[in-house]
Every structure is written in structure tokens, then in C-alpha cells.
Design a protein around this motif. Structure first.
Motif, PDB file in Angstrom:
ATOM      1  N   ASP A 271       0.858  -1.182   0.000  1.00  0.00           N
ATOM      2  CA  ASP A 271       0.000   0.000   0.000  1.00  0.00           C
ATOM      3  C   ASP A 271       0.900   1.240   0.000  1.00  0.00           C
ATOM      4  N   ILE A 272       0.381   2.338  -0.505  1.00  0.00           N
ATOM      5  CA  ILE A 272       1.162   3.584  -0.526  1.00  0.00           C
ATOM      6  C   ILE A 272       0.896   4.420   0.717  1.00  0.00           C
ATOM      7  N   ASN A 273      -0.377   4.633   1.028  1.00  0.00           N
ATOM      8  CA  ASN A 273      -0.744   5.557   2.103  1.00  0.00           C
ATOM      9  C   ASN A 273      -0.874   4.827   3.434  1.00  0.00           C
ATOM     10  N   MET A 274       0.222   4.877   4.201  1.00  0.00           N
ATOM     11  CA  MET A 274       0.249   4.281   5.535  1.00  0.00           C
ATOM     12  C   MET A 274       0.836   5.317   6.482  1.00  0.00           C
ATOM     13  N   PRO A 275       0.412   5.315   7.752  1.00  0.00           N
ATOM     14  CA  PRO A 275       0.794   6.395   8.666  1.00  0.00           C
ATOM     15  C   PRO A 275       2.252   6.412   9.115  1.00  0.00           C
ATOM     16  N   GLU A 276       2.819   5.275   9.495  1.00  0.00           N
ATOM     17  CA  GLU A 276       4.170   5.283  10.074  1.00  0.00           C
ATOM     18  C   GLU A 276       5.246   5.388   8.996  1.00  0.00           C
ATOM     19  N   ILE A 277       5.173   4.498   8.058  1.00  0.00           N
ATOM     20  CA  ILE A 277       6.093   4.475   6.917  1.00  0.00           C
ATOM     21  C   ILE A 277       5.208   4.326   5.686  1.00  0.00           C
ATOM     22  N   ASN A 278       5.248   5.292   4.784  1.00  0.00           N
ATOM     23  CA  ASN A 278       4.405   5.135   3.596  1.00  0.00           C
ATOM     24  C   ASN A 278       5.098   4.205   2.592  1.00  0.00           C
ATOM     25  N   GLY A 279       4.394   3.875   1.537  1.00  0.00           N
ATOM     26  CA  GLY A 279       4.927   2.928   0.562  1.00  0.00           C
ATOM     27  C   GLY A 279       6.230   3.368  -0.077  1.00  0.00           C
ATOM     28  N   TRP A 280       6.352   4.670  -0.343  1.00  0.00           N
ATOM     29  CA  TRP A 280       7.579   5.170  -0.973  1.00  0.00           C
ATOM     30  C   TRP A 280       8.757   5.069  -0.005  1.00  0.00           C
ATOM     31  N   GLU A 281       8.524   5.353   1.275  1.00  0.00           N
ATOM     32  CA  GLU A 281       9.577   5.217   2.286  1.00  0.00           C
ATOM     33  C   GLU A 281       9.957   3.746   2.459  1.00  0.00           C
ATOM     34  N   PHE A 282       8.952   2.869   2.386  1.00  0.00           N
ATOM     35  CA  PHE A 282       9.205   1.436   2.451  1.00  0.00           C
ATOM     36  C   PHE A 282      10.139   1.028   1.309  1.00  0.00           C
TER      37      PHE A 282
END
Length: 137
Positions: free
Chosen positions: A64-75
Motif C-alpha cells: 500500500d502507498i498511504n500508511m501512517p508510520e512508513i508510507n509505501g515510498w519510504e518502504f
């Protein structure tokens, strides 16, 4: 792309994760399925499980892209720091509800992303990803 023996789903939405588990299990009943609502824990698990040089695993990761702690791009940024042998074992596919054209462009241009699909995951999407004839499902 060959249907893998393992699937990893990284999404902060636990309901979506259950939908993914059900859909993947109906598509590839023998596959191992791991669900993560915490992207940091997913990264740690991947590093541990796929970091073994002796084993050559094959997995698809739905991200998923939109996540609160670490978003998909940061992942993806963190994942890109893993050794090449580890990265080569995992095909990453974005599975998102985002309709932002920039997200789609970023996914198309990202070297680690193999596709971008809209939620919810369906058997039809899995057939598309793996070029499986729908009549055989």
C-alpha cells in the motif's frame, strides 16, 4: 511472471489484508501468505527471512502507498538498501486505493515496482499479474 510460493501483504488496513489473504488463498492454495499492518515489522521480517544466502525464495509483495508510520515510498527506499540477492527474490506490486496520478507515475518509474493495481485485490488482478488463463482458475 511465475506464480510465487509466497505472498507478503503490507497494508495498515487489516480488513484489506484479510481480503488479500482470502483472494490469494483461492488463487494459490499452497502459497504461504504473510500479512503486515506495520511496514517496519515487514521490513525486519523480510531482512531476516530473505537474507539467508543459502536459500533462494520467490515472493510477491503487495504494498500500500498511504500508511501512517512508513508510507509505501519510504518502504521502497528502505527496501532498496537491502542486498541485491535479497531484492531479487521479491517482486513488489503496489496495491492502493490512491487515485493520485503522481502515485501512478512514481510507480511506473520506480525500478523496484513491477505493477500498480487498485484495491481490493481480486482473482482477476492475480490472473493479470501472472498471465494465467482465467479458464484454469
Amino acid at each position: 511472471m511465475k506464480v510465487p510460493s509466497q505472498f507478503i501483504v503490507v497494508d495498515d488496513d487489516s480488513v484489506n489484508n484479510l481480503v488479500c489473504r482470502y483472494t490469494i488463498a483461492s488463487f494459490a492454495p499452497a502459497a504461504r501468505i504473510q500479512l503486515f499492518t506495520n511496514p517496519g515489522k515487514a521490513l525486519a521480517s523480510i531482512e531476516t527471512e530473505f537474507g539467508d544466502e543459502a536459500e533462494d525464495l520467490n515472493a510477491t509483495l503487495f504494498l500500500d502507498i498511504n500508511m501512517p508510520e512508513i508510507n509505501g515510498w519510504e518502504f521502497l527506499d528502505a527496501f532498496s538498501l537491502f542486498p541485491e540477492k535479497l531484492r531479487a527474490q521479491i517482486n513488489i506490486i503496489i496495491l492502493s486505493s490512491s487515485i493520485d496520478p503522481e502515485d501512478l507515475r512514481n510507480a511506473e518509474n520506480h525500478p523496484l515496482v513491477r505493477g500498480y493495481y487498485s484495491k481490493p485485490l481480486s482473482k482477476e488482478t492475480l490472473h493479470q499479474i501472472y498471465n494465467v488463463n482465467n479458464e484454469r482458475a
